[in-house]
Design a protein around this motif. Sequence first.
Motif, PDB file in Angstrom:
ATOM      1  N   VAL A 193       0.866  -1.183   0.000  1.00 35.06           N
ATOM      2  CA  VAL A 193       0.000   0.000   0.000  1.00 35.06           C
ATOM      3  C   VAL A 193       0.902   1.231   0.000  1.00 35.06           C
ATOM      4  O   VAL A 193       1.956   1.241   0.633  1.00 35.06           O
ATOM      5  N   ASP A 194       0.491   2.242  -0.755  1.00 37.45           N
ATOM      6  CA  ASP A 194       1.259   3.480  -0.857  1.00 37.45           C
ATOM      7  C   ASP A 194       0.494   4.588  -0.159  1.00 37.45           C
ATOM      8  O   ASP A 194      -0.558   5.013  -0.627  1.00 37.45           O
ATOM      9  N   LEU A 195       1.019   5.070   0.969  1.00 38.87           N
ATOM     10  CA  LEU A 195       0.407   6.188   1.679  1.00 38.87           C
ATOM     11  C   LEU A 195       1.022   7.481   1.150  1.00 38.87           C
ATOM     12  O   LEU A 195       2.228   7.603   1.064  1.00 38.87           O
ATOM     13  N   GLY A 196       0.168   8.403   0.792  1.00 41.99           N
ATOM     14  CA  GLY A 196       0.648   9.662   0.248  1.00 41.99           C
ATOM     15  C   GLY A 196       0.234   9.854  -1.188  1.00 41.99           C
ATOM     16  O   GLY A 196       0.561  10.844  -1.820  1.00 41.99           O
ATOM     17  N   SER A 197      -0.505   8.904  -1.727  1.00 44.37           N
ATOM     18  CA  SER A 197      -0.947   9.030  -3.117  1.00 44.37           C
ATOM     19  C   SER A 197      -2.467   9.150  -3.218  1.00 44.37           C
ATOM     20  O   SER A 197      -3.012   9.081  -4.298  1.00 44.37           O
ATOM     21  N   GLY A 198      -3.116   9.340  -2.108  1.00 40.43           N
ATOM     22  CA  GLY A 198      -4.580   9.397  -2.129  1.00 40.43           C
ATOM     23  C   GLY A 198      -5.111  10.707  -1.587  1.00 40.43           C
ATOM     24  O   GLY A 198      -4.469  11.744  -1.676  1.00 40.43           O
ATOM     25  N   ASP A 199      -6.302  10.627  -0.999  1.00 34.15           N
ATOM     26  CA  ASP A 199      -6.972  11.844  -0.539  1.00 34.15           C
ATOM     27  C   ASP A 199      -6.928  12.030   0.966  1.00 34.15           C
ATOM     28  O   ASP A 199      -7.673  12.810   1.524  1.00 34.15           O
ATOM     29  N   GLY A 200      -6.057  11.313   1.643  1.00 34.88           N
ATOM     30  CA  GLY A 200      -5.884  11.524   3.074  1.00 34.88           C
ATOM     31  C   GLY A 200      -6.630  10.544   3.961  1.00 34.88           C
ATOM     32  O   GLY A 200      -6.441  10.542   5.163  1.00 34.88           O
ATOM     33  N   ARG A 201      -7.468   9.698   3.368  1.00 41.77           N
ATOM     34  CA  ARG A 201      -8.183   8.703   4.181  1.00 41.77           C
ATOM     35  C   ARG A 201      -7.314   7.465   4.360  1.00 41.77           C
ATOM     36  O   ARG A 201      -6.621   7.052   3.455  1.00 41.77           O
ATOM     37  N   LEU A 202      -7.357   6.865   5.536  1.00 41.11           N
ATOM     38  CA  LEU A 202      -6.614   5.642   5.802  1.00 41.11           C
ATOM     39  C   LEU A 202      -7.586   4.520   6.120  1.00 41.11           C
ATOM     40  O   LEU A 202      -8.503   4.688   6.917  1.00 41.11           O
ATOM     41  N   ALA A 203      -7.352   3.396   5.500  1.00 36.38           N
ATOM     42  CA  ALA A 203      -8.175   2.217   5.771  1.00 36.38           C
ATOM     43  C   ALA A 203      -7.429   1.318   6.748  1.00 36.38           C
ATOM     44  O   ALA A 203      -6.358   1.658   7.243  1.00 36.38           O
ATOM     45  N   ASP A 204      -7.988   0.149   6.989  1.00 36.03           N
ATOM     46  CA  ASP A 204      -7.336  -0.840   7.832  1.00 36.03           C
ATOM     47  C   ASP A 204      -6.080  -1.342   7.119  1.00 36.03           C
ATOM     48  O   ASP A 204      -6.130  -1.744   5.956  1.00 36.03           O
ATOM     49  N   LEU A 205      -4.956  -1.314   7.798  1.00 33.62           N
ATOM     50  CA  LEU A 205      -3.692  -1.689   7.183  1.00 33.62           C
ATOM     51  C   LEU A 205      -3.248  -3.105   7.524  1.00 33.62           C
ATOM     52  O   LEU A 205      -2.185  -3.527   7.094  1.00 33.62           O
ATOM     53  N   SER A 206      -4.058  -3.848   8.257  1.00 30.40           N
ATOM     54  CA  SER A 206      -3.630  -5.162   8.755  1.00 30.40           C
ATOM     55  C   SER A 206      -3.377  -6.181   7.648  1.00 30.40           C
ATOM     56  O   SER A 206      -2.666  -7.152   7.866  1.00 30.40           O
ATOM     57  N   GLY A 207      -3.887  -5.968   6.450  1.00 29.82           N
ATOM     58  CA  GLY A 207      -3.681  -6.923   5.364  1.00 29.82           C
ATOM     59  C   GLY A 207      -2.467  -6.644   4.504  1.00 29.82           C
ATOM     60  O   GLY A 207      -2.247  -7.319   3.494  1.00 29.82           O
ATOM     61  N   PHE A 208      -1.648  -5.695   4.904  1.00 30.52           N
ATOM     62  CA  PHE A 208      -0.504  -5.313   4.075  1.00 30.52           C
ATOM     63  C   PHE A 208       0.812  -5.663   4.761  1.00 30.52           C
ATOM     64  O   PHE A 208       0.967  -5.462   5.961  1.00 30.52           O
ATOM     65  N   SER A 209       1.749  -6.173   3.978  1.00 36.77           N
ATOM     66  CA  SER A 209       3.077  -6.502   4.504  1.00 36.77           C
ATOM     67  C   SER A 209       4.122  -5.460   4.129  1.00 36.77           C
ATOM     68  O   SER A 209       5.221  -5.460   4.668  1.00 36.77           O
ATOM     69  N   ASN A 210       3.790  -4.614   3.164  1.00 36.33           N
ATOM     70  CA  ASN A 210       4.722  -3.600   2.684  1.00 36.33           C
ATOM     71  C   ASN A 210       3.981  -2.284   2.533  1.00 36.33           C
ATOM     72  O   ASN A 210       2.916  -2.232   1.937  1.00 36.33           O
ATOM     73  N   VAL A 211       4.566  -1.236   3.088  1.00 38.45           N
ATOM     74  CA  VAL A 211       3.941   0.081   3.050  1.00 38.45           C
ATOM     75  C   VAL A 211       4.982   1.094   2.591  1.00 38.45           C
ATOM     76  O   VAL A 211       6.092   1.107   3.116  1.00 38.45           O
ATOM     77  N   THR A 212       4.628   1.914   1.605  1.00 37.94           N
ATOM     78  CA  THR A 212       5.490   3.046   1.263  1.00 37.94           C
ATOM     79  C   THR A 212       4.786   4.311   1.724  1.00 37.94           C
ATOM     80  O   THR A 212       3.576   4.440   1.599  1.00 37.94           O
ATOM     81  N   VAL A 213       5.569   5.221   2.287  1.00 39.20           N
ATOM     82  CA  VAL A 213       5.033   6.462   2.839  1.00 39.20           C
ATOM     83  C   VAL A 213       5.806   7.630   2.241  1.00 39.20           C
ATOM     84  O   VAL A 213       7.021   7.700   2.383  1.00 39.20           O
ATOM     85  N   PHE A 214       5.096   8.501   1.554  1.00 42.93           N
ATOM     86  CA  PHE A 214       5.708   9.722   1.030  1.00 42.93           C
ATOM     87  C   PHE A 214       4.796  10.872   1.418  1.00 42.93           C
ATOM     88  O   PHE A 214       3.925  11.279   0.672  1.00 42.93           O
ATOM     89  N   LEU A 215       4.979  11.345   2.644  1.00 38.31           N
ATOM     90  CA  LEU A 215       4.146  12.411   3.191  1.00 38.31           C
ATOM     91  C   LEU A 215       5.022  13.572   3.637  1.00 38.31           C
ATOM     92  O   LEU A 215       6.179  13.382   4.001  1.00 38.31           O
ATOM     93  N   ALA A 216       4.455  14.753   3.618  1.00 37.79           N
ATOM     94  CA  ALA A 216       5.157  15.931   4.117  1.00 37.79           C
ATOM     95  C   ALA A 216       5.391  15.771   5.616  1.00 37.79           C
ATOM     96  O   ALA A 216       4.619  15.092   6.302  1.00 37.79           O
ATOM     97  N   PRO A 217       6.435  16.383   6.161  1.00 31.70           N
ATOM     98  CA  PRO A 217       6.758  16.206   7.581  1.00 31.70           C
ATOM     99  C   PRO A 217       5.603  16.503   8.531  1.00 31.70           C
ATOM    100  O   PRO A 217       5.446  15.842   9.539  1.00 31.70           O
TER     101      PRO A 217
END
Length: 167
Positions: free
Chosen positions: A83-107
Amino acid sequence: MEDNVDVIMENVTTLLSFRDKHATRLGGILGGLTASVYGLWAVFVFPGFCKVPWRLRVPFLPSSKAQVQNVMKLLEDRKGRLVDLGSGDGRLADLSGFSNVTVFLAPGLVTRILEKKLKDELPDDARIIVCRFPFTHWPATCSEGSGLDQVWAYDIQTIKKQLPKSK
Protein backbone atom coordinates in the motif's frame (compact mmCIF):
# COMPACT_ATOMS: atom_id res chain seq x y z
CA MET A 1 1.94 79.82 -35.24
CA GLU A 2 0.06 77.05 -33.59
CA ASP A 3 -1.10 73.88 -35.29
CA ASN A 4 -4.76 73.25 -35.43
CA VAL A 5 -6.39 70.29 -33.72
CA ASP A 6 -6.45 68.13 -36.86
CA VAL A 7 -2.68 68.34 -37.30
CA ILE A 8 -2.04 67.60 -33.63
CA MET A 9 -4.38 64.56 -33.68
CA GLU A 10 -2.75 63.27 -36.87
CA ASN A 11 0.71 63.40 -35.23
CA VAL A 12 -0.55 61.74 -32.04
CA THR A 13 -2.28 58.98 -34.02
CA THR A 14 0.92 58.34 -35.98
CA LEU A 15 2.98 58.07 -32.79
CA LEU A 16 0.47 55.79 -31.09
CA SER A 17 0.22 53.45 -34.07
CA PHE A 18 3.96 52.70 -33.87
CA ARG A 19 3.77 52.06 -30.12
CA ASP A 20 0.65 49.91 -30.38
CA LYS A 21 2.36 47.32 -32.61
CA HIS A 22 5.02 46.63 -29.97
CA ALA A 23 2.55 46.79 -27.12
CA THR A 24 0.22 44.39 -28.91
CA ARG A 25 3.03 41.90 -29.46
CA LEU A 26 4.18 42.16 -25.88
CA GLY A 27 0.63 41.85 -24.59
CA GLY A 28 0.06 38.81 -26.79
CA ILE A 29 3.25 37.15 -25.61
CA LEU A 30 2.50 37.83 -21.92
CA GLY A 31 -1.09 36.69 -22.33
CA GLY A 32 0.02 33.49 -24.04
CA LEU A 33 2.63 32.81 -21.38
CA THR A 34 0.09 33.39 -18.60
CA ALA A 35 -2.42 31.07 -20.27
CA SER A 36 0.26 28.38 -20.71
CA VAL A 37 1.35 28.50 -17.06
CA TYR A 38 -2.26 28.40 -15.90
CA GLY A 39 -2.96 25.51 -18.25
CA LEU A 40 -0.05 23.48 -16.87
CA TRP A 41 -1.10 24.27 -13.32
CA ALA A 42 -4.70 23.29 -14.05
CA VAL A 43 -3.67 19.97 -15.62
CA PHE A 44 -0.96 18.84 -13.21
CA VAL A 45 -1.41 20.53 -9.83
CA PHE A 46 -5.07 21.44 -9.37
CA PRO A 47 -6.51 17.88 -9.66
CA GLY A 48 -4.40 16.87 -6.66
CA PHE A 49 -6.12 19.49 -4.51
CA CYS A 50 -9.71 18.74 -5.55
CA LYS A 51 -10.60 15.93 -3.15
CA VAL A 52 -8.05 16.51 -0.40
CA PRO A 53 -9.33 18.13 2.81
CA TRP A 54 -8.14 21.74 3.10
CA ARG A 55 -6.04 21.12 6.21
CA LEU A 56 -4.06 18.38 4.38
CA ARG A 57 -3.36 20.24 1.14
CA VAL A 58 0.30 19.96 0.27
CA PRO A 59 2.18 20.60 -2.95
CA PHE A 60 2.77 17.83 -5.47
CA LEU A 61 6.27 16.43 -4.90
CA PRO A 62 7.02 13.76 -7.49
CA SER A 63 9.43 10.92 -6.71
CA SER A 64 12.65 10.92 -8.68
CA LYS A 65 13.78 7.84 -10.63
CA ALA A 66 16.65 7.35 -8.16
CA GLN A 67 14.23 7.49 -5.23
CA VAL A 68 11.96 4.88 -6.82
CA GLN A 69 14.98 2.63 -7.44
CA ASN A 70 16.00 3.01 -3.79
CA VAL A 71 12.50 2.02 -2.67
CA MET A 72 12.59 -1.03 -4.94
CA LYS A 73 15.99 -2.07 -3.49
CA LEU A 74 14.57 -2.00 0.05
CA LEU A 75 11.52 -4.01 -1.07
CA GLU A 76 13.59 -6.60 -2.94
CA ASP A 77 12.63 -10.23 -2.22
CA ARG A 78 9.69 -9.20 -0.05
CA LYS A 79 6.34 -10.87 -0.46
CA GLY A 80 2.85 -9.66 0.37
CA ARG A 81 0.56 -6.79 -0.50
CA LEU A 82 1.81 -3.23 -0.90
CA VAL A 83 0.00 0.00 0.00
CA ASP A 84 1.26 3.48 -0.86
CA LEU A 85 0.41 6.19 1.68
CA GLY A 86 0.65 9.66 0.25
CA SER A 87 -0.95 9.03 -3.12
CA GLY A 88 -4.58 9.40 -2.13
CA ASP A 89 -6.97 11.84 -0.54
CA GLY A 90 -5.88 11.52 3.07
CA ARG A 91 -8.18 8.70 4.18
CA LEU A 92 -6.61 5.64 5.80
CA ALA A 93 -8.18 2.22 5.77
CA ASP A 94 -7.34 -0.84 7.83
CA LEU A 95 -3.69 -1.69 7.18
CA SER A 96 -3.63 -5.16 8.75
CA GLY A 97 -3.68 -6.92 5.36
CA PHE A 98 -0.50 -5.31 4.07
CA SER A 99 3.08 -6.50 4.50
CA ASN A 100 4.72 -3.60 2.68
CA VAL A 101 3.94 0.08 3.05
CA THR A 102 5.49 3.05 1.26
CA VAL A 103 5.03 6.46 2.84
CA PHE A 104 5.71 9.72 1.03
CA LEU A 105 4.15 12.41 3.19
CA ALA A 106 5.16 15.93 4.12
CA PRO A 107 6.76 16.21 7.58
CA GLY A 108 3.65 17.81 9.10
CA LEU A 109 1.57 14.76 8.14
CA VAL A 110 3.96 12.19 9.62
CA THR A 111 2.61 12.32 13.13
CA ARG A 112 2.61 10.11 16.17
CA ILE A 113 -0.98 9.18 15.27
CA LEU A 114 0.20 7.71 11.95
CA GLU A 115 3.14 6.00 13.66
CA LYS A 116 0.78 4.46 16.22
CA LYS A 117 -1.64 3.30 13.51
CA LEU A 118 1.15 1.63 11.55
CA LYS A 119 2.64 -0.01 14.64
CA ASP A 120 -0.73 -1.25 15.93
CA GLU A 121 -2.26 -2.48 12.66
CA LEU A 122 0.57 -3.88 10.56
CA PRO A 123 1.62 -7.51 10.99
CA ASP A 124 4.99 -8.27 12.60
CA ASP A 125 6.63 -9.12 9.25
CA ALA A 126 5.66 -5.75 7.70
CA ARG A 127 8.17 -3.27 6.34
CA ILE A 128 7.56 0.45 5.95
CA ILE A 129 9.58 2.42 3.41
CA VAL A 130 9.61 6.16 4.02
CA CYS A 131 10.66 8.59 1.29
CA ARG A 132 12.41 11.92 1.81
CA PHE A 133 11.10 12.61 5.36
CA PRO A 134 11.99 9.89 7.92
CA PHE A 135 10.01 9.02 11.02
CA THR A 136 11.79 10.97 13.74
CA HIS A 137 10.62 8.78 16.64
CA TRP A 138 11.56 5.40 15.14
CA PRO A 139 14.97 3.84 14.61
CA ALA A 140 15.46 2.92 10.94
CA THR A 141 16.33 -0.69 10.10
CA CYS A 142 18.32 0.47 7.05
CA SER A 143 18.38 3.18 4.40
CA GLU A 144 19.30 3.59 0.76
CA GLY A 145 20.49 6.62 -1.21
CA SER A 146 21.32 10.11 -0.02
CA GLY A 147 19.96 13.64 -0.06
CA LEU A 148 16.48 14.06 -1.54
CA ASP A 149 16.60 10.50 -2.93
CA GLN A 150 17.22 8.86 0.45
CA VAL A 151 14.66 6.34 1.70
CA TRP A 152 14.44 4.60 5.08
CA ALA A 153 13.14 1.13 5.95
CA TYR A 154 11.41 0.36 9.24
CA ASP A 155 10.62 -3.25 10.13
CA ILE A 156 7.60 -3.40 12.43
CA GLN A 157 9.02 -6.32 14.39
CA THR A 158 12.08 -4.21 15.29
CA ILE A 159 9.92 -1.17 16.13
CA LYS A 160 7.69 -3.21 18.44
CA LYS A 161 10.73 -4.62 20.26
CA GLN A 162 12.47 -1.26 20.70
CA LEU A 163 9.54 0.99 21.52
CA PRO A 164 7.11 0.65 24.42
CA LYS A 165 3.54 -0.52 23.90
CA SER A 166 1.25 2.11 22.28
CA LYS A 167 -1.25 3.78 24.55
